[in-house]
Design a protein around this motif. Sequence first.
Motif, short mmCIF file in Angstrom:
data_model
loop_
_atom_site.label_atom_id
_atom_site.label_comp_id
_atom_site.label_asym_id
_atom_site.label_seq_id
_atom_site.Cartn_x
_atom_site.Cartn_y
_atom_site.Cartn_z
N VAL A 110 -14.66 20.85 -7.10
CA VAL A 110 -15.43 20.46 -7.54
C VAL A 110 -16.48 21.29 -8.42
O VAL A 110 -16.90 21.84 -9.45
CB VAL A 110 -16.09 19.09 -6.86
N GLU A 111 -16.76 23.34 -7.72
CA GLU A 111 -17.11 23.55 -8.82
C GLU A 111 -16.55 24.18 -10.37
O GLU A 111 -17.41 25.00 -10.58
CB GLU A 111 -16.15 24.99 -8.15
N HIS A 112 -15.55 23.47 -10.45
CA HIS A 112 -14.84 23.55 -11.81
C HIS A 112 -15.02 22.32 -12.71
O HIS A 112 -14.93 22.95 -13.99
CB HIS A 112 -13.61 23.53 -11.20
N VAL A 113 -15.94 21.29 -12.13
CA VAL A 113 -16.20 19.54 -12.84
C VAL A 113 -17.27 20.42 -14.00
O VAL A 113 -18.69 21.13 -13.28
CB VAL A 113 -15.91 18.99 -12.41
N TYR A 114 -17.54 19.89 -14.81
CA TYR A 114 -18.62 20.00 -16.17
C TYR A 114 -19.62 18.73 -15.77
O TYR A 114 -20.82 18.66 -15.60
CB TYR A 114 -18.02 19.93 -17.46
N ASP A 115 -18.97 17.39 -15.12
CA ASP A 115 -19.61 16.48 -14.95
C ASP A 115 -19.61 15.47 -13.30
O ASP A 115 -18.69 14.87 -13.26
CB ASP A 115 -19.21 15.45 -16.18
N PRO A 116 -20.05 16.34 -12.62
CA PRO A 116 -19.63 16.82 -11.08
C PRO A 116 -20.14 14.49 -10.41
O PRO A 116 -19.09 14.00 -9.61
CB PRO A 116 -20.54 16.79 -10.30
N LYS A 117 -20.91 14.45 -11.38
CA LYS A 117 -21.17 12.67 -11.03
C LYS A 117 -20.22 11.79 -11.24
O LYS A 117 -19.71 11.33 -10.39
CB LYS A 117 -23.14 12.50 -11.87
N ALA A 118 -20.34 11.83 -12.61
CA ALA A 118 -18.17 10.93 -13.27
C ALA A 118 -17.17 11.54 -12.23
O ALA A 118 -17.01 10.37 -11.46
CB ALA A 118 -17.93 11.81 -14.08
N PHE A 119 -17.31 12.78 -12.03
CA PHE A 119 -15.70 13.43 -10.40
C PHE A 119 -16.12 12.54 -8.92
O PHE A 119 -15.10 11.90 -9.35
CB PHE A 119 -16.11 14.50 -10.44
N SER A 120 -17.38 12.32 -9.07
CA SER A 120 -18.22 12.31 -7.61
C SER A 120 -17.16 10.23 -7.36
O SER A 120 -16.70 9.91 -6.47
CB SER A 120 -19.12 12.53 -7.23
N ALA A 121 -18.13 9.80 -8.86
CA ALA A 121 -17.50 8.45 -8.26
C ALA A 121 -15.77 7.95 -8.94
O ALA A 121 -15.95 6.64 -8.54
CB ALA A 121 -18.60 7.67 -10.06
N THR A 122 -15.07 8.46 -9.52
CA THR A 122 -13.93 8.08 -9.51
C THR A 122 -13.01 8.17 -7.67
O THR A 122 -12.50 7.85 -7.80
CB THR A 122 -12.77 10.01 -10.45
N ILE A 123 -13.44 9.21 -7.39
CA ILE A 123 -12.75 9.72 -6.18
C ILE A 123 -13.65 8.48 -5.43
O ILE A 123 -13.28 8.03 -4.35
CB ILE A 123 -14.13 10.71 -5.51
N TYR A 124 -15.44 8.02 -5.30
CA TYR A 124 -15.74 6.31 -5.06
C TYR A 124 -15.07 5.25 -4.77
O TYR A 124 -14.34 5.33 -3.92
CB TYR A 124 -16.88 6.89 -5.46
N ASP A 125 -14.26 5.71 -6.27
CA ASP A 125 -13.47 4.45 -6.47
C ASP A 125 -12.00 4.71 -5.92
O ASP A 125 -11.24 3.27 -5.49
CB ASP A 125 -13.85 4.34 -8.74
N LEU A 126 -11.27 5.49 -5.69
CA LEU A 126 -10.44 5.87 -5.27
C LEU A 126 -9.89 5.07 -3.46
O LEU A 126 -9.11 5.36 -3.07
CB LEU A 126 -10.23 6.74 -5.60
N VAL A 127 -11.68 5.62 -3.00
CA VAL A 127 -11.43 5.56 -1.39
C VAL A 127 -11.63 3.74 -1.07
O VAL A 127 -12.53 2.98 -1.75
CB VAL A 127 -12.28 6.24 -0.82
N LYS A 128 -10.91 3.56 -0.24
CA LYS A 128 -10.50 2.12 -0.10
C LYS A 128 -12.18 1.87 1.10
O LYS A 128 -12.61 2.31 1.23
CB LYS A 128 -9.76 1.44 1.10
#
Length: 210
Positions: A110-128
Amino acid sequence: MSIELDATTYVHAKPATAHSYILPAVVDVLENNFQEANETAVFDLGCGTGGAAAVLAKKGYDVVGVDPSEDGIAKARTAHPDLPLEIGSGYEDLSSRYGTFDAVISLEVVEHVYDPKAFSATIYDLVKPGGIAVVSTPFHGYWKNLALAVSGKMDDHFMPLKDHGHIKFWSPETLSTLLVETGFEDVDFEYVGRIPLLAKSMIAIAQKPH
């Protein structure tokens, strides 16, 4: 021989140095949350060359991973040909492609990503629903930063002259805020590498509501 490195180049397929102190804690988190490894599906977002995925697979977890680096995935496939590790980005609709998982791990990414909100949303969608996200990142707290400043090692730590590298510097407060605003709840932290106040990395464990 010198090697030209860029953001998508990996030197080798061995687990990253940080995994020596992060992975044992991640394994403990998974074991504390899921009774049977062989009944637990784990997604490794930013799997690199597959070191963490391989460790978890050997413990019985059903692991899938993606990384945006063609070089990293090529090394992962050579080292771990039986693992489903593919090219993919945290900015993509990965849940439509892979489904959902009991746990999503993302270690030192996460320290490497430019858009952490989009990254976090992707994680959220992947979790049951009812599953967990396990996100590690270098720890930045007041006392650690003070120790770095007093010892004159702040520039060495942040390495501003290095190409690529870390572009976001997270504290427990900011990472917790990111995850909660995404929809996660009950965010807890573990600190690994040195004592907690001077920890090398922190691991956020966040629950997705049922």
